[in-house]
Enzyme design. Structure first.
Site, PDB file in Angstrom:
ATOM      1  N   GLY A 199       1.659  15.631  20.281  1.00  0.00           N
ATOM      2  CA  GLY A 199       0.994  16.077  21.412  1.00  0.00           C
ATOM      3  C   GLY A 199       1.587  16.513  22.612  1.00  0.00           C
ATOM      4  O   GLY A 199       1.171  16.798  23.816  1.00  0.00           O
ATOM      5  N   CYS A 200       3.013  16.649  22.535  1.00  0.00           N
ATOM      6  CA  CYS A 200       4.018  17.021  23.638  1.00  0.00           C
ATOM      7  C   CYS A 200       3.390  18.589  23.762  1.00  0.00           C
ATOM      8  O   CYS A 200       3.645  19.532  22.827  1.00  0.00           O
ATOM      9  CB  CYS A 200       5.318  16.806  23.026  1.00  0.00           C
ATOM     10  N   SER A 201       3.035  18.968  24.951  1.00  0.00           N
ATOM     11  CA  SER A 201       2.781  20.375  25.243  1.00  0.00           C
ATOM     12  C   SER A 201       3.849  21.165  25.498  1.00  0.00           C
ATOM     13  O   SER A 201       3.426  22.476  25.685  1.00  0.00           O
ATOM     14  CB  SER A 201       1.605  20.170  26.370  1.00  0.00           C
TER      15      SER A 201
ATOM     16  N   HIS B  50      11.327  16.201  27.875  1.00  0.00           N
ATOM     17  CA  HIS B  50      10.784  15.519  29.082  1.00  0.00           C
ATOM     18  C   HIS B  50      10.058  14.347  28.903  1.00  0.00           C
ATOM     19  O   HIS B  50       9.604  13.960  27.825  1.00  0.00           O
ATOM     20  CB  HIS B  50      10.198  16.503  29.945  1.00  0.00           C
TER      21      HIS B  50
ATOM     22  N   HIS C 229      17.384  22.965  27.150  1.00  0.00           N
ATOM     23  CA  HIS C 229      16.085  22.975  26.556  1.00  0.00           C
ATOM     24  C   HIS C 229      16.195  22.534  25.212  1.00  0.00           C
ATOM     25  O   HIS C 229      15.283  22.000  24.549  1.00  0.00           O
ATOM     26  CB  HIS C 229      15.769  24.438  26.302  1.00  0.00           C
TER      27      HIS C 229
ATOM     28  N   TYR D 224     -10.717   3.324   9.581  1.00  0.00           N
ATOM     29  CA  TYR D 224     -10.661   2.013   9.577  1.00  0.00           C
ATOM     30  C   TYR D 224      -9.838   1.498  10.988  1.00  0.00           C
ATOM     31  O   TYR D 224     -10.316   0.495  11.723  1.00  0.00           O
ATOM     32  CB  TYR D 224      -9.901   1.347   8.563  1.00  0.00           C
TER      33      TYR D 224
ATOM     34  N   HIS E 209       6.571  -1.106  29.898  1.00  0.00           N
ATOM     35  CA  HIS E 209       5.633  -1.844  30.785  1.00  0.00           C
ATOM     36  C   HIS E 209       6.586  -2.815  31.565  1.00  0.00           C
ATOM     37  O   HIS E 209       7.384  -3.371  31.012  1.00  0.00           O
ATOM     38  CB  HIS E 209       5.035  -2.566  29.297  1.00  0.00           C
TER      39      HIS E 209
ATOM     40  N   ASN F  98       6.447  11.409  25.648  1.00  0.00           N
ATOM     41  CA  ASN F  98       5.789  12.055  24.189  1.00  0.00           C
ATOM     42  C   ASN F  98       6.877  12.986  23.402  1.00  0.00           C
ATOM     43  O   ASN F  98       7.052  13.909  24.183  1.00  0.00           O
ATOM     44  CB  ASN F  98       4.557  12.927  24.161  1.00  0.00           C
TER      45      ASN F  98
ATOM     46  N   CYS G 132      10.028  29.114  28.860  1.00  0.00           N
ATOM     47  CA  CYS G 132       9.651  27.750  28.855  1.00  0.00           C
ATOM     48  C   CYS G 132       9.551  27.419  30.731  1.00  0.00           C
ATOM     49  O   CYS G 132      10.166  27.522  31.379  1.00  0.00           O
ATOM     50  CB  CYS G 132      10.843  26.809  28.639  1.00  0.00           C
TER      51      CYS G 132
ATOM     52  N   GLN H 217       7.004  11.483  31.339  1.00  0.00           N
ATOM     53  CA  GLN H 217       5.963  11.751  32.442  1.00  0.00           C
ATOM     54  C   GLN H 217       5.992  10.397  33.170  1.00  0.00           C
ATOM     55  O   GLN H 217       6.348   9.411  32.660  1.00  0.00           O
ATOM     56  CB  GLN H 217       4.675  11.999  31.706  1.00  0.00           C
TER      57      GLN H 217
ATOM     58  N   CYS I 175      12.557  24.787  31.910  1.00  0.00           N
ATOM     59  CA  CYS I 175      13.877  25.051  31.976  1.00  0.00           C
ATOM     60  C   CYS I 175      14.110  25.351  33.720  1.00  0.00           C
ATOM     61  O   CYS I 175      13.637  26.034  34.422  1.00  0.00           O
ATOM     62  CB  CYS I 175      14.306  26.419  31.319  1.00  0.00           C
TER      63      CYS I 175
ATOM     64  N   ARG J 188       0.735  -1.182  -0.075  1.00  0.00           N
ATOM     65  CA  ARG J 188      -0.035   0.007  -0.051  1.00  0.00           C
ATOM     66  C   ARG J 188       0.672   1.324   0.003  1.00  0.00           C
ATOM     67  O   ARG J 188       0.341   2.456   0.035  1.00  0.00           O
ATOM     68  CB  ARG J 188      -0.988   0.012   1.199  1.00  0.00           C
TER      69      ARG J 188
ATOM     70  N   HIS K 184      10.436  21.367  25.736  1.00  0.00           N
ATOM     71  CA  HIS K 184      11.693  20.931  26.698  1.00  0.00           C
ATOM     72  C   HIS K 184      11.616  19.452  26.629  1.00  0.00           C
ATOM     73  O   HIS K 184      10.740  19.059  27.341  1.00  0.00           O
ATOM     74  CB  HIS K 184      11.762  21.740  27.953  1.00  0.00           C
TER      75      HIS K 184
ATOM     76  N   PHE L 259      -1.548   7.909   9.723  1.00  0.00           N
ATOM     77  CA  PHE L 259      -2.878   8.270  10.517  1.00  0.00           C
ATOM     78  C   PHE L 259      -3.666   7.162  11.093  1.00  0.00           C
ATOM     79  O   PHE L 259      -3.998   6.210  10.199  1.00  0.00           O
ATOM     80  CB  PHE L 259      -3.645   9.140   9.616  1.00  0.00           C
TER      81      PHE L 259
ATOM     82  N   ASN M 124       3.111  16.924  38.365  1.00  0.00           N
ATOM     83  CA  ASN M 124       2.436  17.617  37.431  1.00  0.00           C
ATOM     84  C   ASN M 124       1.598  18.631  37.892  1.00  0.00           C
ATOM     85  O   ASN M 124       0.762  18.290  38.532  1.00  0.00           O
ATOM     86  CB  ASN M 124       1.970  16.665  36.227  1.00  0.00           C
TER      87      ASN M 124
ATOM     88  N   ARG N 133       0.141   4.763  -2.619  1.00  0.00           N
ATOM     89  CA  ARG N 133      -1.035   5.434  -2.902  1.00  0.00           C
ATOM     90  C   ARG N 133      -0.738   6.984  -2.744  1.00  0.00           C
ATOM     91  O   ARG N 133       0.213   7.492  -2.078  1.00  0.00           O
ATOM     92  CB  ARG N 133      -2.127   5.462  -1.769  1.00  0.00           C
TER      93      ARG N 133
HETATM   94  O1  LIG Z   1       0.769  15.842  29.574  1.00  0.00           O
HETATM   95  P1  LIG Z   1       0.846  16.980  28.224  1.00  0.00           P
HETATM   96  O2  LIG Z   1       2.114  16.843  27.720  1.00  0.00           O
HETATM   97  O3  LIG Z   1       0.131  18.163  28.518  1.00  0.00           O
HETATM   98  O4  LIG Z   1      -0.168  16.173  27.275  1.00  0.00           O
HETATM   99  C1  LIG Z   1       0.172  14.937  26.610  1.00  0.00           C
HETATM  100  O5  LIG Z   1       0.355  13.953  27.085  1.00  0.00           O
HETATM  101  C2  LIG Z   1      -0.905  13.287  27.799  1.00  0.00           C
HETATM  102  C3  LIG Z   1      -0.523  12.056  27.960  1.00  0.00           C
HETATM  103  O6  LIG Z   1      -0.061  11.150  26.951  1.00  0.00           O
HETATM  104  C4  LIG Z   1      -2.010  13.261  26.833  1.00  0.00           C
HETATM  105  O7  LIG Z   1      -3.167  12.901  27.610  1.00  0.00           O
HETATM  106  C5  LIG Z   1      -2.315  14.713  26.233  1.00  0.00           C
HETATM  107  O8  LIG Z   1      -3.293  14.446  25.321  1.00  0.00           O
HETATM  108  C6  LIG Z   1      -1.134  15.017  25.325  1.00  0.00           C
HETATM  109  O9  LIG Z   1      -1.332  16.135  24.757  1.00  0.00           O
HETATM  110  O1  LIG Z   2      -7.386   5.526   2.586  1.00  0.00           O
HETATM  111  P1  LIG Z   2      -6.763   6.750   2.814  1.00  0.00           P
HETATM  112  O2  LIG Z   2      -7.643   8.254   2.722  1.00  0.00           O
HETATM  113  O3  LIG Z   2      -5.669   7.324   1.626  1.00  0.00           O
HETATM  114  O4  LIG Z   2      -6.257   7.096   4.211  1.00  0.00           O
HETATM  115  C1  LIG Z   2      -6.566   7.437   5.349  1.00  0.00           C
HETATM  116  O5  LIG Z   2      -7.496   6.450   5.779  1.00  0.00           O
HETATM  117  C2  LIG Z   2      -7.139   5.095   6.067  1.00  0.00           C
HETATM  118  C3  LIG Z   2      -8.329   4.289   6.501  1.00  0.00           C
HETATM  119  O6  LIG Z   2      -8.703   4.591   7.706  1.00  0.00           O
HETATM  120  C4  LIG Z   2      -5.728   4.823   6.972  1.00  0.00           C
HETATM  121  O7  LIG Z   2      -5.239   3.550   7.114  1.00  0.00           O
HETATM  122  C5  LIG Z   2      -4.824   5.925   6.551  1.00  0.00           C
HETATM  123  O8  LIG Z   2      -3.717   6.085   7.458  1.00  0.00           O
HETATM  124  C6  LIG Z   2      -5.554   7.323   6.399  1.00  0.00           C
HETATM  125  O9  LIG Z   2      -4.580   8.443   6.040  1.00  0.00           O
END
Ligand SMILES: O=P(O)(O)O[C@H]1O[C@H](CO)[C@@H](O)[C@H](O)[C@H]1O
Ligand SMILES: O=P(O)(O)O[C@H]1O[C@H](CO)[C@@H](O)[C@H](O)[C@H]1O
Lengths: 349, 349
Positions: free
Chosen positions: A161-163, A168, A115, A318, A283, A155, A52, A170, A55, A28, A166, A314, A77, A31
């Site tokens: 989603g790292c907020s 780090h 940092h 599916y 784990h 993260n 930050c 968790q 820091c 695949r 710096h 992504f 936190n 595509r």
């Molecule tokens: O804790 P942070 O860095 O603010 O947030 C990030 O990590 C968390 C733990 O994986 C997630 O729940 C948040 O969605 C993500 O944005």
């Molecule tokens: O099929 P698409 O639009 O190319 O791709 C999108 O949908 C798929 C099915 O949810 C996912 O596997 C892909 O990661 C996403 O980018």
């Protein structure tokens, strides 16, 4: 019709650690993409950023001031998803409405005062300080009565989603055993019951025999791409001798884990010559006061990038509704990762 | 200490449809955000785009030409993750290496010829055409011997990995029952065994009695936020009478599903006055040739936006490694969704 082979044909693989199945669609990769591209323009970061929250010496949002820390540094936190001071509560109404209060605590670990330096840019000594702090926290939090599970994770990168930029990680410690470790608990327990051995170790030795999914080895740990890896460049760091949890680790093992963490992170950064985003974590045995011979600690890495520094996988549609799915096989990912130079691409620049 | 309450205190909720637990952290909305923001600048789209692979009359990447279609239009995915023409293969080596070839087929459904109109901007009649096409495809694909499950879904918005901006959905049909529907299969089966009734319908009537998580109702369907919703604005459309699958639906029911789909999508767009991204899809009876009185079709919506048009919920770190987690409660989400005007924010502009 030609013979079936795993490099060309769609198939499912079984994850014996969780009992889940994975959809693999090796063909695949081709595509067209008119979708979102990530912004990876990396403005060089300063060694210290006065705005930050993490820091050294800076004031956090709640008014507390970070000390002038020099190594790894841990603090509570300020916006933890889990807190200690909640009353007990339970709802159990018929088949549909079941809920329970959940006590816990959340901490942040700055990997270093710098940092601008991520794990692959720190040296083994500095990363060992992080592992030592993990161990201390696992022991301290885990010894509390109401903490039965300690989840340590990182993260990395804003796409994960790292907020805060710096470097780090968790720790979320809590009453219940969360869904993913609970699945492993069941499978590791069953396996131990059946064979009297640890599933993780047996798996590691099977992979060492085969060799094709091994990334590297040091005295105590192996880096590998599991047969059932979900994310394009998913990997695992697992021990070669029984280590139920961080609490059991000695100096040499901690340095070896730090070395493995660094080796893998360097491979990652080198693939697309970019600071490779991922979520990673450990784990290990729950802290429920029981003995856990069935557990061996392992670190898992879930990086989202797929074809380039800007196009990620992504897990949507599916994958969310039906089944995790990957495009390149675990074995192709190994080839790409192993062909990377051992030095970080920025080293010497 | 004050009494426990679900609006302020961290807790876990149980999902009886899958058996999974969810972590809820209602107090967590206030943490600062120095992380990634999504780009939602919506350049107005043209009604027709000559470079789009999905617009009527255009040539796709494989050289095929789309017809000048006028309603909903379905075609074989040129880069399907599942294909029909693969040889059978199986690997079963000890406890760790289990895999199996997987046959299937993938299709794309353009919702309308208009490049610029998403579901909330189409009228009920146009959406009914989509539902009719779903039904036809579910029946046709499902009748094939080697297809035991048909997953219909939509990825809306580039943040959801949608690889082409022309409003469309997908169908992935395959041999095996994927992980998520398989979990529901077990739970619905157990429930039916125990009570001789459908779990989905019983749940819908419990929620209708309570009222607090109901978004809307029409003759045949209810829009609600499940008690165990994971995503910030997750919602479900479920029937009020037994409908095991699309195959069982009559004209009136199809129009009612289209109406519900549209109502929910309008609510979503109105929350942040932006084209609200989500992955959505239908869970329904497998096409394995068995009778499925335990199943009722329902549509689920997983939208990622959290606090604004640009800040989404990241399911990373803790969520990937340990347990799904949400910040605002299902009940607060209902309040926000229900307070939206019934008209799409762009209507009349
Ligand atoms: O804790 P942070 O860095 O603010 O947030 C990030 O990590 C968390 C733990 O994986 C997630 O729940 C948040 O969605 C993500 O944005
Ligand atoms: O099929 P698409 O639009 O190319 O791709 C999108 O949908 C798929 C099915 O949810 C996912 O596997 C892909 O990661 C996403 O980018």
């Amino acid at each position: 019709m030609s013979d079936f082979n795993f490099e060309d044909h769609s198939h499912r693989r079984y994850n014996p650690f969780t009992g889940d199945w994975l959809q693999v669609s090796p063909h695949r990769g081709k595509r067209p993409w008119q979708g979102q591209e990530e912004d990876t323009s990396e403005a060089p970061k300063p060694a210290y950023d006065e705005k930050c929250y993490l820091c050294p010496g800076n004031t956090r949002i709640n008014g507390e001031k970070n000390p002038d820390y020099t190594g790894a540094y841990v603090f509570q936190n300020d916006f933890g998803a889990l807190t200690e001071d909640i009353p007990n509560g339970e709802l159990s109404e018929g088949e549909f409405f079941k809920a329970k209060s959940e006590r816990g605590t959340c901490k942040v670990i700055c990997f270093s005062p710098r940092h601008d330096l991520t794990i692959p840019e720190l040296d083994v000594q500095a990363i060992t300080k992080v592992v030592e702090l993990w161990k201390a926290e696992y022991r301290e939090l885990g010894s509390k009565d109401f903490i039965n599970h300690v989840q340590i994770f990182e993260n990395k990168g804003s796409v994960m989603g790292c907020s805060n930029p710096h470097p780090h990680g968790q720790i979320w410690a809590q009453e219940s055993i969360p869904v993913e470790p609970a699945k492993k608990q069941v499978k590791f327990g069953d396996y131990y019951q059946k064979y009297g051995r640890s599933m993780v170790l047996d798996y590691v030795y099977e992979e060492l025999k085969k060799g094709e999914r091994i990334l590297f080895e040091n005295d105590y740990f192996v880096g590998l791409v599991p047969f059932w890896a979900v994310w394009p460049f998913e990997a695992m760091i697992a021990p070669k001798t029984h280590i139920a949890s961080l609490a059991d680790m000695d100096e040499g093992q901690m340095a070896a884990l730090a070395d493995a963490y660094r080796q893998l992170a360097i491979m990652y950064d080198n693939v697309f010559k970019v600071s490779f985003p991922y979520s990673a974590g450990i784990h290990q045995a729950p802290t429920d006061g029981q003995n856990h011979p069935e557990w061996d600690l392992h670190m898992v890495f879930y990086p989202p990038l797929l074809r380039s520094a800007t196009v990620k996988k992504f897990m949507v549609g599916y994958e969310m509704l039906a089944n995790p799915q990957r495009d390149i096989t675990a074995e192709s990912a190994v080839k790409i990762l192993k062909s990377q130079p051992k030095e970080h691409y920025k080293a010497g620049k």
